[in-house]
Write an enzyme that holds these catalytic residues in place. Structure first.
Site, PDB file in Angstrom:
ATOM      1  N   GLY A  49       0.850  -1.185   0.000  1.00 41.63           N
ATOM      2  CA  GLY A  49       0.000   0.000   0.000  1.00 41.63           C
ATOM      3  C   GLY A  49       0.882   1.231   0.000  1.00 41.63           C
ATOM      4  N   GLN A  54       3.084   9.953   1.428  1.00 45.51           N
ATOM      5  CA  GLN A  54       4.380   9.255   1.430  1.00 45.51           C
ATOM      6  C   GLN A  54       5.234   9.602   0.213  1.00 45.51           C
ATOM      7  OE1 GLN A  54       2.524   5.195   2.325  1.00 45.51           O
ATOM      8  NE2 GLN A  54       4.519   5.072   3.316  1.00 45.51           N
ATOM      9  N   CYS A 102       6.609  -0.147   7.076  1.00 36.41           N
ATOM     10  CA  CYS A 102       6.165   1.011   6.295  1.00 36.41           C
ATOM     11  C   CYS A 102       7.315   1.475   5.412  1.00 36.41           C
ATOM     12  CB  CYS A 102       5.757   2.124   7.261  1.00 36.41           C
ATOM     13  SG  CYS A 102       5.172   3.619   6.445  1.00 36.41           S
ATOM     14  N   LEU A 103       6.985   1.838   4.173  1.00 40.07           N
ATOM     15  CA  LEU A 103       8.035   2.318   3.259  1.00 40.07           C
ATOM     16  C   LEU A 103       8.636   3.638   3.738  1.00 40.07           C
ATOM     17  CD1 LEU A 103       6.450   1.477  -0.217  1.00 40.07           C
ATOM     18  CD2 LEU A 103       8.328   0.279   0.926  1.00 40.07           C
ATOM     19  N   HIS A 144      -3.803   1.145   8.073  1.00 43.22           N
ATOM     20  CA  HIS A 144      -2.437   1.682   8.008  1.00 43.22           C
ATOM     21  C   HIS A 144      -2.362   2.845   6.995  1.00 43.22           C
ATOM     22  CE1 HIS A 144       2.118   1.072   7.881  1.00 43.22           C
ATOM     23  NE2 HIS A 144       1.881   1.884   6.871  1.00 43.22           N
ATOM     24  N   GLU A 145      -2.924   2.622   5.793  1.00 42.93           N
ATOM     25  CA  GLU A 145      -2.807   3.642   4.735  1.00 42.93           C
ATOM     26  C   GLU A 145      -3.663   4.872   5.040  1.00 42.93           C
ATOM     27  OE1 GLU A 145      -0.447   3.387   2.750  1.00 42.93           O
ATOM     28  OE2 GLU A 145      -0.056   1.267   3.131  1.00 42.93           O
ATOM     29  N   HIS A 148      -2.140   7.293   7.285  1.00 44.34           N
ATOM     30  CA  HIS A 148      -1.191   8.225   6.645  1.00 44.34           C
ATOM     31  C   HIS A 148      -1.876   9.530   6.229  1.00 44.34           C
ATOM     32  CE1 HIS A 148       2.620   6.134   6.360  1.00 44.34           C
ATOM     33  NE2 HIS A 148       2.071   5.048   5.854  1.00 44.34           N
TER      34      HIS A 148
HETATM   35 ZN    ZN Z   1       3.041   3.236   5.764  1.00 45.61          ZN
END
Ligand code: ZN
Length: 182
Positions: A49, A54, A102-103, A144-145, A148
């Site tokens: 995701g 991000q 997480c990226l 999670h997304e 953000h």
């Molecule tokens: Zn993340």
């Protein structure tokens, strides 16, 4: 299509509340190209995701997709989802704890408690209304997304800080897999 640079932990854009996308903006060439870039970036970075903040765009857009993924070897298949202006319409009182990464947070895994079942409404990339109801791994990714988009990261919500692990140690001691994952 382009692979966009990822904003990392400490970048203030990750802490901002993302702006809703207007209906007129969705159909623009620039916005459609941005979605393509967001999807391409998620795929190249092996994410399941990715949220627009991000990649330093403070807009309410998330993309989700899961095929075989070396970063999440137990992840199920999830076809591509593009979700604009998402809103939760249901969050179950029951929670489940699972490992997340997480990226925007290099090399860390930690245990986070999430609602087991969720329902979300939003718009797809054509501006059509969509609703998703799920109690699978997708429920975790959605939470999670969408976090953000509200300036929250999984590290804020670690249920037990002592669970935090670097990726190689996670693979070795949690998964029992000696193969290092980037
Ligand atoms: Zn993340």
């Amino acid at each position: 299509m382009a692979v966009l640079p990822i904003a990392k932990l400490g970048n203030p854009i990750l802490r901002k509340i993302a702006e809703p996308v207007t209906h007129d903006e969705i159909s623009t060439v620039v916005f459609q190209a941005f979605i393509d870039d967001l999807v391409e970036t998620m795929r190249v970075k092996d994410g399941v995701g990715l949220a627009a903040p991000q990649v330093s765009q403070s807009k309410q857009v998330v993309v989700i997709e899961s095929h075989f993924n070396p970063r999440y070897t137990q992840a199920p298949e999830i076809p591509l989802i593009v979700l604009i202006n998402p809103l939760f319409t249901y969050l179950s009182p029951e929670t489940a704890e699972g490992w997340e990464g997480c990226l925007s947070v290099d090399n860390l895994r930690g245990k986070v408690k999430r609602h087991r079942k969720t329902a979300v409404k939003g718009l797809d990339r054509s501006g059509e209304k969509i609703e998703i109801e799920t109690d699978t791994f997708l429920a975790v990714i959605l939470q999670h997304e969408i976090d953000h988009l509200h300036g929250r990261l999984f590290v804020d919500q670690i249920s037990d800080v002592t669970s935090l692990a670097q990726i190689e140690e996670f693979n070795q001691f949690v998964l029992g897999d000696k193969t290092p994952v980037a």
